[in-house]
Enzyme design. Structure first.
Site, PDB file in Angstrom:
ATOM      1  N   LYS A  19       0.828  -1.212   0.000  1.00 31.46           N
ATOM      2  CA  LYS A  19       0.000   0.000   0.000  1.00 31.46           C
ATOM      3  C   LYS A  19       0.860   1.258   0.000  1.00 31.46           C
ATOM      4  O   LYS A  19       0.619   2.195  -0.771  1.00 31.46           O
ATOM      5  CB  LYS A  19      -0.937  -0.007   1.214  1.00 31.46           C
ATOM      6  CG  LYS A  19      -1.980  -1.097   1.181  1.00 31.46           C
ATOM      7  CD  LYS A  19      -2.728  -1.166   2.500  1.00 31.46           C
ATOM      8  CE  LYS A  19      -3.667  -2.353   2.554  1.00 31.46           C
ATOM      9  NZ  LYS A  19      -4.350  -2.460   3.862  1.00 31.46           N
ATOM     10  N   ALA A  33      -0.323   0.534   6.449  1.00 29.44           N
ATOM     11  CA  ALA A  33      -0.619  -0.296   7.619  1.00 29.44           C
ATOM     12  C   ALA A  33      -1.584  -1.399   7.229  1.00 29.44           C
ATOM     13  O   ALA A  33      -2.381  -1.249   6.298  1.00 29.44           O
ATOM     14  CB  ALA A  33      -1.216   0.552   8.737  1.00 29.44           C
ATOM     15  N   ASP A  34      -1.494  -2.506   7.943  1.00 25.94           N
ATOM     16  CA  ASP A  34      -2.444  -3.589   7.734  1.00 25.94           C
ATOM     17  C   ASP A  34      -2.533  -4.421   9.002  1.00 25.94           C
ATOM     18  O   ASP A  34      -1.686  -4.319   9.887  1.00 25.94           O
ATOM     19  CB  ASP A  34      -2.056  -4.475   6.546  1.00 25.94           C
ATOM     20  CG  ASP A  34      -3.275  -5.178   5.972  1.00 25.94           C
ATOM     21  OD1 ASP A  34      -3.905  -4.601   5.071  1.00 25.94           O
ATOM     22  OD2 ASP A  34      -3.615  -6.274   6.445  1.00 25.94           O
ATOM     23  N   GLN A  35      -3.570  -5.244   9.038  1.00 23.98           N
ATOM     24  CA  GLN A  35      -3.820  -6.045  10.226  1.00 23.98           C
ATOM     25  C   GLN A  35      -4.463  -7.361   9.822  1.00 23.98           C
ATOM     26  O   GLN A  35      -5.327  -7.393   8.936  1.00 23.98           O
ATOM     27  CB  GLN A  35      -4.765  -5.258  11.133  1.00 23.98           C
ATOM     28  CG  GLN A  35      -4.804  -5.665  12.555  1.00 23.98           C
ATOM     29  CD  GLN A  35      -5.563  -4.632  13.386  1.00 23.98           C
ATOM     30  OE1 GLN A  35      -6.631  -4.194  13.008  1.00 23.98           O
ATOM     31  NE2 GLN A  35      -5.003  -4.264  14.509  1.00 23.98           N
TER      32      GLN A  35
END
Length: 196
Positions: free
Chosen positions: A56, A72-74
Protein backbone atom coordinates in the site's frame (compact mmCIF):
# COMPACT_ATOMS: atom_id res chain seq x y z
CA UNK A 1 8.70 20.08 5.78
CA UNK A 2 8.16 16.51 4.54
CA UNK A 3 4.63 15.80 3.37
CA UNK A 4 3.00 12.95 5.30
CA UNK A 5 0.46 10.66 3.61
CA UNK A 6 -1.67 7.91 5.13
CA UNK A 7 -2.19 5.22 2.46
CA UNK A 8 -5.33 3.90 4.13
CA UNK A 9 -9.07 4.49 4.09
CA UNK A 10 -9.27 3.48 7.77
CA UNK A 11 -11.27 6.05 9.72
CA UNK A 12 -9.74 4.81 12.99
CA UNK A 13 -6.12 5.21 11.78
CA UNK A 14 -6.89 8.72 10.52
CA UNK A 15 -8.56 9.60 13.81
CA UNK A 16 -5.51 8.42 15.79
CA UNK A 17 -3.12 10.51 13.68
CA UNK A 18 -5.37 13.60 13.88
CA UNK A 19 -5.75 13.22 17.65
CA UNK A 20 -1.95 13.12 17.90
CA UNK A 21 -1.84 16.48 16.10
CA UNK A 22 -0.30 15.29 12.82
CA UNK A 23 -0.80 17.16 9.56
CA UNK A 24 -1.27 14.57 6.81
CA UNK A 25 -3.17 13.71 3.65
CA UNK A 26 -5.23 10.59 3.14
CA UNK A 27 -4.74 8.76 -0.15
CA UNK A 28 -6.06 5.19 0.11
CA UNK A 29 -4.13 2.56 -1.81
CA UNK A 30 -6.24 0.00 -3.59
CA UNK A 31 -4.10 -3.13 -3.40
CA UNK A 32 -5.28 -6.60 -4.39
CA UNK A 33 -5.19 -7.94 -0.85
CA UNK A 34 -6.84 -11.24 -1.74
CA UNK A 35 -4.15 -12.07 -4.29
CA UNK A 36 -1.36 -11.26 -1.82
CA UNK A 37 -2.98 -13.37 0.90
CA UNK A 38 -3.40 -16.26 -1.52
CA UNK A 39 0.22 -16.00 -2.71
CA UNK A 40 1.44 -15.95 0.91
CA UNK A 41 -0.90 -18.70 2.13
CA UNK A 42 0.75 -20.64 4.96
CA UNK A 43 3.20 -17.88 5.90
CA UNK A 44 3.21 -16.10 9.26
CA UNK A 45 0.20 -13.72 9.32
CA UNK A 46 2.49 -11.02 10.72
CA UNK A 47 4.60 -11.29 7.55
CA UNK A 48 1.44 -11.09 5.42
CA UNK A 49 0.30 -7.95 7.27
CA UNK A 50 3.74 -6.40 6.81
CA UNK A 51 3.76 -7.22 3.10
CA UNK A 52 0.29 -5.70 2.62
CA UNK A 53 1.28 -2.56 4.53
CA UNK A 54 4.34 -2.17 2.33
CA UNK A 55 2.43 -2.78 -0.92
CA UNK A 56 0.00 0.00 0.00
CA UNK A 57 2.71 2.47 0.97
CA UNK A 58 4.78 1.68 -2.14
CA UNK A 59 1.77 2.22 -4.42
CA UNK A 60 1.22 5.75 -3.10
CA UNK A 61 4.93 6.55 -2.81
CA UNK A 62 5.37 5.81 -6.53
CA UNK A 63 3.23 8.83 -7.45
CA UNK A 64 4.03 11.23 -4.59
CA UNK A 65 7.72 12.08 -4.74
CA UNK A 66 9.32 13.18 -1.48
CA UNK A 67 6.34 12.26 0.70
CA UNK A 68 6.64 9.97 3.71
CA UNK A 69 3.87 7.43 3.13
CA UNK A 70 2.41 5.40 5.99
CA UNK A 71 1.08 1.97 5.09
CA UNK A 72 -0.62 -0.30 7.62
CA UNK A 73 -2.44 -3.59 7.73
CA UNK A 74 -3.82 -6.05 10.23
CA UNK A 75 -4.61 -9.75 10.23
CA UNK A 76 -6.84 -11.46 12.80
CA UNK A 77 -5.80 -15.03 13.60
CA UNK A 78 -7.86 -17.39 15.75
CA UNK A 79 -6.53 -20.94 15.86
CA UNK A 80 -5.79 -21.95 12.26
CA UNK A 81 -8.23 -19.39 10.81
CA UNK A 82 -7.50 -15.98 9.29
CA UNK A 83 -10.39 -13.52 9.37
CA UNK A 84 -11.17 -10.79 6.83
CA UNK A 85 -13.40 -7.78 7.39
CA UNK A 86 -17.04 -8.91 7.39
CA UNK A 87 -18.91 -8.08 4.18
CA UNK A 88 -22.27 -7.63 5.91
CA UNK A 89 -23.88 -7.82 9.33
CA UNK A 90 -24.65 -11.52 8.97
CA UNK A 91 -20.96 -12.22 8.43
CA UNK A 92 -20.11 -9.91 11.36
CA UNK A 93 -22.48 -11.97 13.52
CA UNK A 94 -20.68 -15.12 12.38
CA UNK A 95 -17.26 -13.62 13.20
CA UNK A 96 -18.33 -12.72 16.71
CA UNK A 97 -19.92 -16.14 17.28
CA UNK A 98 -16.67 -17.86 16.20
CA UNK A 99 -14.48 -15.59 18.35
CA UNK A 100 -16.50 -15.62 21.59
CA UNK A 101 -14.93 -17.50 24.47
CA UNK A 102 -11.65 -17.77 22.53
CA UNK A 103 -8.30 -16.05 22.32
CA UNK A 104 -7.12 -14.50 19.08
CA UNK A 105 -4.15 -12.48 17.79
CA UNK A 106 -4.20 -9.21 15.88
CA UNK A 107 -1.10 -9.17 13.68
CA UNK A 108 -0.52 -5.45 13.09
CA UNK A 109 2.09 -3.98 10.77
CA UNK A 110 3.05 -0.47 9.70
CA UNK A 111 5.69 0.89 7.35
CA UNK A 112 6.87 4.26 6.12
CA UNK A 113 8.06 4.50 2.53
CA UNK A 114 9.67 7.51 0.88
CA UNK A 115 10.53 7.53 -2.83
CA UNK A 116 10.25 3.76 -2.97
CA UNK A 117 12.57 3.12 -0.01
CA UNK A 118 11.26 1.57 3.18
CA UNK A 119 12.46 3.87 5.98
CA UNK A 120 10.74 2.13 8.88
CA UNK A 121 8.88 -1.09 9.70
CA UNK A 122 7.11 -2.11 12.87
CA UNK A 123 4.98 -5.10 13.84
CA UNK A 124 2.97 -6.01 16.92
CA UNK A 125 0.98 -9.12 17.87
CA UNK A 126 -1.58 -8.21 20.57
CA UNK A 127 -3.52 -11.07 22.15
CA UNK A 128 -7.22 -10.65 22.92
CA UNK A 129 -9.64 -12.96 24.70
CA UNK A 130 -13.37 -12.55 24.21
CA UNK A 131 -15.79 -13.48 26.93
CA UNK A 132 -18.42 -16.15 26.31
CA UNK A 133 -21.42 -13.90 25.54
CA UNK A 134 -24.85 -14.99 24.33
CA UNK A 135 -26.34 -14.87 20.84
CA UNK A 136 -28.73 -12.24 22.18
CA UNK A 137 -25.78 -10.09 23.23
CA UNK A 138 -24.34 -10.34 19.70
CA UNK A 139 -27.65 -9.16 18.24
CA UNK A 140 -27.92 -6.28 20.73
CA UNK A 141 -24.32 -5.25 20.08
CA UNK A 142 -24.70 -5.31 16.29
CA UNK A 143 -27.99 -3.40 16.48
CA UNK A 144 -26.21 -0.71 18.50
CA UNK A 145 -23.18 -0.25 16.23
CA UNK A 146 -24.74 -1.12 12.86
CA UNK A 147 -22.50 -0.95 9.81
CA UNK A 148 -19.55 0.18 11.94
CA UNK A 149 -19.09 -3.55 12.61
CA UNK A 150 -17.92 -3.83 9.00
CA UNK A 151 -15.00 -1.45 9.53
CA UNK A 152 -12.77 -3.82 11.51
CA UNK A 153 -11.55 -7.31 10.83
CA UNK A 154 -13.03 -8.70 14.06
CA UNK A 155 -16.35 -6.82 13.74
CA UNK A 156 -15.56 -5.01 16.97
CA UNK A 157 -14.27 -1.64 18.09
CA UNK A 158 -12.37 -1.88 21.32
CA UNK A 159 -12.39 1.91 21.69
CA UNK A 160 -16.18 1.88 22.05
CA UNK A 161 -18.93 -0.64 22.74
CA UNK A 162 -16.61 -3.41 21.60
CA UNK A 163 -14.94 -3.28 25.01
CA UNK A 164 -17.96 -5.22 26.34
CA UNK A 165 -16.95 -8.21 24.19
CA UNK A 166 -13.66 -8.80 25.96
CA UNK A 167 -12.45 -10.49 29.10
CA UNK A 168 -8.72 -9.80 28.60
CA UNK A 169 -6.49 -7.75 26.30
CA UNK A 170 -2.69 -8.02 26.18
CA UNK A 171 -0.81 -5.64 23.93
CA UNK A 172 -0.53 -2.08 22.75
CA UNK A 173 -3.94 -0.38 22.59
CA UNK A 174 -3.08 1.67 19.48
CA UNK A 175 -1.84 -1.44 17.66
CA UNK A 176 -5.11 -3.17 18.45
CA UNK A 177 -6.88 -0.25 16.80
CA UNK A 178 -4.72 -0.75 13.71
CA UNK A 179 -1.60 1.41 14.01
CA UNK A 180 1.41 1.20 16.38
CA UNK A 181 1.15 4.92 17.08
CA UNK A 182 3.88 5.45 19.69
CA UNK A 183 6.71 3.80 17.69
CA UNK A 184 5.45 5.62 14.59
CA UNK A 185 5.57 9.01 16.32
CA UNK A 186 9.03 8.24 17.70
CA UNK A 187 10.32 7.51 14.20
CA UNK A 188 8.73 10.65 12.74
CA UNK A 189 10.36 12.76 15.47
CA UNK A 190 13.72 11.02 14.95
CA UNK A 191 13.62 11.89 11.24
CA UNK A 192 12.45 15.47 11.92
CA UNK A 193 9.24 14.81 9.95
CA UNK A 194 7.35 16.09 12.98
CA UNK A 195 8.55 18.36 15.75
CA UNK A 196 10.63 16.70 18.45
Amino acid sequence: MTRLILASASRVRATMLRAAGLDFDIIPAHADEAATKEAMNGEDPLDIAQCLAEIKAQAISATHRGAAVIGADQMLVCGPDLFDKPRDLDEARGHLARLRGRTHHLCTAAVIVQDGTVLWRHTERPVLTMRDFSDRFIDTYLAAIGDDALLSVGAYQLEGRGAHLFERVDGDFFSILGLPLLPLLAFLRHRDIIEA
